[in-house]
Write an enzyme that holds these catalytic residues in place. Structure first.
Site, mmCIF file in Angstrom:
data_model
loop_
_atom_site.group_PDB
_atom_site.id
_atom_site.type_symbol
_atom_site.label_atom_id
_atom_site.label_comp_id
_atom_site.label_asym_id
_atom_site.label_seq_id
_atom_site.Cartn_x
_atom_site.Cartn_y
_atom_site.Cartn_z
ATOM 1 N N ARG A 1 11.555 -2.052 11.041
ATOM 2 C CA ARG A 1 10.310 -1.667 11.702
ATOM 3 C C ARG A 1 10.021 -2.593 12.868
ATOM 4 N NH1 ARG A 1 5.080 -0.284 8.046
ATOM 5 N NH2 ARG A 1 4.107 -1.505 9.696
ATOM 6 N N LYS B 1 0.819 -1.219 0.000
ATOM 7 C CA LYS B 1 0.000 0.000 0.000
ATOM 8 C C LYS B 1 0.851 1.265 0.000
ATOM 9 C CE LYS B 1 -2.065 -0.818 3.893
ATOM 10 N NZ LYS B 1 -1.665 -2.134 4.385
ATOM 11 N N ARG C 1 -9.789 1.506 8.900
ATOM 12 C CA ARG C 1 -9.457 0.107 9.169
ATOM 13 C C ARG C 1 -10.536 -0.588 9.982
ATOM 14 N NH1 ARG C 1 -3.432 0.906 8.970
ATOM 15 N NH2 ARG C 1 -2.508 -1.143 8.767
ATOM 16 N N ARG D 1 -0.997 -8.943 13.119
ATOM 17 C CA ARG D 1 -1.500 -7.891 12.222
ATOM 18 C C ARG D 1 -2.376 -8.497 11.133
ATOM 19 N NH1 ARG D 1 4.059 -5.756 10.778
ATOM 20 N NH2 ARG D 1 3.069 -4.688 9.052
ATOM 21 N N ARG E 1 11.510 -6.670 4.742
ATOM 22 C CA ARG E 1 11.446 -5.267 5.140
ATOM 23 C C ARG E 1 12.013 -5.098 6.552
ATOM 24 N NH1 ARG E 1 5.701 -2.336 5.043
ATOM 25 N NH2 ARG E 1 5.401 -3.326 7.061
#
Ligand code: ADP
Length: 191
Positions: free
Chosen positions: A133, A13, A88, A144, A127
């Site tokens: 992160r 996204k 969300r 998640r 990532r």
């Protein structure tokens, strides 16, 4: 243009949001990025949000709604915006409806990136190595994904019923996906 980009964690996204926003000359508003910026500045909002983000949970609606409302009110968002990571929850959908109605405009389209769950876990773990992160660990990714399925996936049907949904295959090279999105969005009439 008033747009939303949706998809499960790791669907790409954020990457696509930047290209779409540039294409239409509107700001990309990412709730995740705003939260992370607040976390790194150590603001009150950041301290509050971090507790949830690190666990893969959603930040409470009141906090997120107020933050988005303030951001949408900024002058650069007057010609339109692309929301990445919001809404969300069903409560956030309602809240956003109110915010947009208040401006006298309407939502133009909702892009959903569809991806394979396993492929996405790979991307997120990669990532984790490059961006570091805090919420890209295997356990938190799983949480998640779970919460996306429970809280956010139902929003797809809400927007489908409104005739706003554009489903785009999120697998493939980044620019292939961008082209698919542009092809679909370029025929959407702007409100
Ligand atoms: P992802 O890549 O998992 O989709 P984001 O960068 O969009 O992640 O968001 C990271 C975290 O920020 C989320 O896991 C959640 O804790 C918080 N967050 C972002 N947007 C929202 C929202 N609309 N409502 C509640 N929490 C949010």
């Amino acid at each position: 243009m008033r747009l939303i980009i949706m998809g499960p964690p790791g669907a790409g996204k954020g990457t696509q949001a930047k290209f779409i926003a540039e294409h239409f000359g509107i700001p990309a508003i990412s709730t995740g990025d705003i939260f992370r910026a607040n976390v790194s500045r150590g603001t009150e909002l950041g301290v509050e949000a971090k507790r949830y983000m690190d666990a893969g949970e959603y930040v409470p609606d009141e906090v997120t709604n107020l933050m988005v409302r303030n951001r949408i009110d900024e002058p650069d968002a007057e010609p339109g915006f692309l929301l990445d990571g919001y809404p969300r929850t069903l409560a956030q959908v309602e809240e956003l409806d109110g915010m947009i109605k208040h401006t006298g405009h309407a939502l133009d389209a909702v892009v959903v990136l569809t991806v394979d769950q396993d492929e996405v876990v790979e991307r997120l773990l990669q990532r984790a190595e490059t961006d570091g992160r805090a919420d890209d660990t295997a356990d938190v990714i799983r949480r998640r994904q779970e919460i996306y399925g429970e809280e956010t996936a139902p929003l797809v049907e809400v927007y489908r019923d409104r005739g706003l949904l554009i489903e785009v295959d999120g697998l493939g090279e980044v620019d292939e996906v961008t082209q698919r999105i542009f092809t679909a969005l370029d025929v959407v009439p702007q409100s």
